[in-house]
Design a protein around this motif. Structure first.
Motif, PDB file in Angstrom:
ATOM      1  N   ILE A   9       0.837  -1.204   0.000  1.00 53.29           N
ATOM      2  CA  ILE A   9       0.000   0.000   0.000  1.00 53.29           C
ATOM      3  C   ILE A   9       0.867   1.249   0.000  1.00 53.29           C
ATOM      4  O   ILE A   9       0.605   2.212  -0.724  1.00 53.29           O
ATOM      5  N   GLY A  10       1.923   1.253   0.802  1.00 56.59           N
ATOM      6  CA  GLY A  10       2.831   2.398   0.839  1.00 56.59           C
ATOM      7  C   GLY A  10       3.502   2.643  -0.499  1.00 56.59           C
ATOM      8  O   GLY A  10       3.645   3.785  -0.938  1.00 56.59           O
ATOM      9  N   ALA A  11       3.916   1.574  -1.169  1.00 52.52           N
ATOM     10  CA  ALA A  11       4.562   1.727  -2.478  1.00 52.52           C
ATOM     11  C   ALA A  11       3.581   2.278  -3.513  1.00 52.52           C
ATOM     12  O   ALA A  11       3.936   3.158  -4.310  1.00 52.52           O
ATOM     13  N   LEU A  12       2.351   1.769  -3.517  1.00 49.54           N
ATOM     14  CA  LEU A  12       1.355   2.267  -4.470  1.00 49.54           C
ATOM     15  C   LEU A  12       1.014   3.737  -4.215  1.00 49.54           C
ATOM     16  O   LEU A  12       0.944   4.541  -5.155  1.00 49.54           O
ATOM     17  N   LEU A  13       0.800   4.089  -2.953  1.00 48.63           N
ATOM     18  CA  LEU A  13       0.514   5.492  -2.639  1.00 48.63           C
ATOM     19  C   LEU A  13       1.694   6.393  -3.013  1.00 48.63           C
ATOM     20  O   LEU A  13       1.500   7.511  -3.492  1.00 48.63           O
ATOM     21  N   GLY A  14       2.902   5.913  -2.793  1.00 52.56           N
ATOM     22  CA  GLY A  14       4.084   6.688  -3.156  1.00 52.56           C
ATOM     23  C   GLY A  14       4.186   6.905  -4.657  1.00 52.56           C
ATOM     24  O   GLY A  14       4.484   8.013  -5.119  1.00 52.56           O
ATOM     25  N   CYS A  15       3.914   5.863  -5.441  1.00 50.14           N
ATOM     26  CA  CYS A  15       3.953   5.998  -6.904  1.00 50.14           C
ATOM     27  C   CYS A  15       2.896   6.975  -7.402  1.00 50.14           C
ATOM     28  O   CYS A  15       3.183   7.849  -8.231  1.00 50.14           O
ATOM     29  N   TYR A  16       1.678   6.841  -6.894  1.00 53.09           N
ATOM     30  CA  TYR A  16       0.610   7.763  -7.302  1.00 53.09           C
ATOM     31  C   TYR A  16       0.922   9.195  -6.853  1.00 53.09           C
ATOM     32  O   TYR A  16       0.633  10.155  -7.566  1.00 53.09           O
ATOM     33  N   GLY A  17       1.503   9.337  -5.683  1.00 55.27           N
ATOM     34  CA  GLY A  17       1.875  10.666  -5.203  1.00 55.27           C
ATOM     35  C   GLY A  17       2.918  11.324  -6.088  1.00 55.27           C
ATOM     36  O   GLY A  17       2.816  12.512  -6.408  1.00 55.27           O
ATOM     37  N   ILE A  18       3.921  10.567  -6.501  1.00 59.58           N
ATOM     38  CA  ILE A  18       4.959  11.101  -7.396  1.00 59.58           C
ATOM     39  C   ILE A  18       4.348  11.509  -8.724  1.00 59.58           C
ATOM     40  O   ILE A  18       4.666  12.575  -9.274  1.00 59.58           O
ATOM     41  N   TRP A  44      -1.195  19.127  -3.799  1.00 60.33           N
ATOM     42  CA  TRP A  44      -1.561  18.804  -2.423  1.00 60.33           C
ATOM     43  C   TRP A  44      -1.973  17.340  -2.262  1.00 60.33           C
ATOM     44  O   TRP A  44      -1.643  16.710  -1.259  1.00 60.33           O
ATOM     45  N   ALA A  45      -2.668  16.804  -3.245  1.00 56.52           N
ATOM     46  CA  ALA A  45      -3.037  15.384  -3.181  1.00 56.52           C
ATOM     47  C   ALA A  45      -1.791  14.503  -3.291  1.00 56.52           C
ATOM     48  O   ALA A  45      -1.667  13.495  -2.590  1.00 56.52           O
ATOM     49  N   GLY A  46      -0.858  14.882  -4.155  1.00 55.62           N
ATOM     50  CA  GLY A  46       0.386  14.124  -4.294  1.00 55.62           C
ATOM     51  C   GLY A  46       1.224  14.163  -3.033  1.00 55.62           C
ATOM     52  O   GLY A  46       1.790  13.145  -2.613  1.00 55.62           O
ATOM     53  N   LEU A  47       1.300  15.336  -2.395  1.00 55.01           N
ATOM     54  CA  LEU A  47       2.052  15.442  -1.144  1.00 55.01           C
ATOM     55  C   LEU A  47       1.370  14.648  -0.021  1.00 55.01           C
ATOM     56  O   LEU A  47       2.047  14.012   0.804  1.00 55.01           O
ATOM     57  N   GLY A  48       0.039  14.679   0.002  1.00 52.55           N
ATOM     58  CA  GLY A  48      -0.691  13.890   0.998  1.00 52.55           C
ATOM     59  C   GLY A  48      -0.478  12.393   0.809  1.00 52.55           C
ATOM     60  O   GLY A  48      -0.279  11.655   1.777  1.00 52.55           O
ATOM     61  N   MET A  49      -0.505  11.945  -0.432  1.00 51.02           N
ATOM     62  CA  MET A  49      -0.263  10.530  -0.705  1.00 51.02           C
ATOM     63  C   MET A  49       1.175  10.145  -0.366  1.00 51.02           C
ATOM     64  O   MET A  49       1.430   9.039   0.126  1.00 51.02           O
ATOM     65  N   GLY A  50       2.103  11.034  -0.643  1.00 49.79           N
ATOM     66  CA  GLY A  50       3.500  10.772  -0.276  1.00 49.79           C
ATOM     67  C   GLY A  50       3.669  10.652   1.227  1.00 49.79           C
ATOM     68  O   GLY A  50       4.392   9.776   1.720  1.00 49.79           O
ATOM     69  N   GLY A  51       2.992  11.523   1.975  1.00 47.65           N
ATOM     70  CA  GLY A  51       3.039  11.436   3.435  1.00 47.65           C
ATOM     71  C   GLY A  51       2.429  10.145   3.955  1.00 47.65           C
ATOM     72  O   GLY A  51       2.961   9.513   4.874  1.00 47.65           O
ATOM     73  N   ALA A  52       1.308   9.743   3.357  1.00 44.31           N
ATOM     74  CA  ALA A  52       0.673   8.485   3.762  1.00 44.31           C
ATOM     75  C   ALA A  52       1.576   7.295   3.430  1.00 44.31           C
ATOM     76  O   ALA A  52       1.660   6.332   4.202  1.00 44.31           O
ATOM     77  N   ALA A  53       2.269   7.370   2.294  1.00 39.92           N
ATOM     78  CA  ALA A  53       3.197   6.295   1.916  1.00 39.92           C
ATOM     79  C   ALA A  53       4.330   6.183   2.923  1.00 39.92           C
ATOM     80  O   ALA A  53       4.715   5.078   3.328  1.00 39.92           O
ATOM     81  N   VAL A  54       4.856   7.314   3.365  1.00 33.96           N
ATOM     82  CA  VAL A  54       5.918   7.301   4.373  1.00 33.96           C
ATOM     83  C   VAL A  54       5.410   6.689   5.680  1.00 33.96           C
ATOM     84  O   VAL A  54       6.116   5.903   6.325  1.00 33.96           O
ATOM     85  N   LEU A  55       4.184   7.016   6.055  1.00 33.86           N
ATOM     86  CA  LEU A  55       3.615   6.449   7.278  1.00 33.86           C
ATOM     87  C   LEU A  55       3.445   4.924   7.180  1.00 33.86           C
ATOM     88  O   LEU A  55       3.788   4.197   8.111  1.00 33.86           O
ATOM     89  N   PHE A  56       2.930   4.448   6.057  1.00 34.00           N
ATOM     90  CA  PHE A  56       2.729   3.011   5.897  1.00 34.00           C
ATOM     91  C   PHE A  56       4.061   2.261   5.882  1.00 34.00           C
ATOM     92  O   PHE A  56       4.200   1.219   6.537  1.00 34.00           O
ATOM     93  N   ILE A  57       5.028   2.755   5.144  1.00 34.02           N
ATOM     94  CA  ILE A  57       6.320   2.067   5.070  1.00 34.02           C
ATOM     95  C   ILE A  57       7.056   2.165   6.408  1.00 34.02           C
ATOM     96  O   ILE A  57       7.687   1.205   6.852  1.00 34.02           O
ATOM     97  N   GLY A  58       6.943   3.292   7.076  1.00 32.87           N
ATOM     98  CA  GLY A  58       7.538   3.424   8.399  1.00 32.87           C
ATOM     99  C   GLY A  58       6.902   2.486   9.401  1.00 32.87           C
ATOM    100  O   GLY A  58       7.587   1.880  10.234  1.00 32.87           O
TER     101      GLY A  58
END
Length: 82
Positions: A9-18, A44-58
């Protein structure tokens, strides 16, 4: 950790955020700004998804899934109580 759902999930959110951040930087037109009231929604949506990706992977990195060791049966455990 590779097949943990949090990593996927973190990887997918990170890819979509980028993709959304790149889209925001490349295709920011006046017509889109009028539709959103001057707010860059893709950024803003991309930055939010990137933040969520960091949270999931962390989360997956800090609290990995631990598989319990199988219980070894000894000779004393196999005899029935009488």
């Amino acid at each position: 950790m590779l097949f943990d759902i949090r990593t996927i999930i973190g990887a997918l959110l990170g890819c979509y955020g980028i993709i959304l951040v790149i889209t925001s930087l490349v295709q920011d037109t006046a017509a889109q700004s009028v539709k959103t009231g001057g707010l860059d929604v893709n950024l803003w949506a991309g930055l939010g998804m990137g933040g969520a990706a960091v949270l999931f992977i962390g989360w997956a990195w800090l609290r990995p899934v631990r598989v319990p060791e199988p219980h070894e049966q000894t000779v004393e455990d196999s005899t029935p109580d009488t």
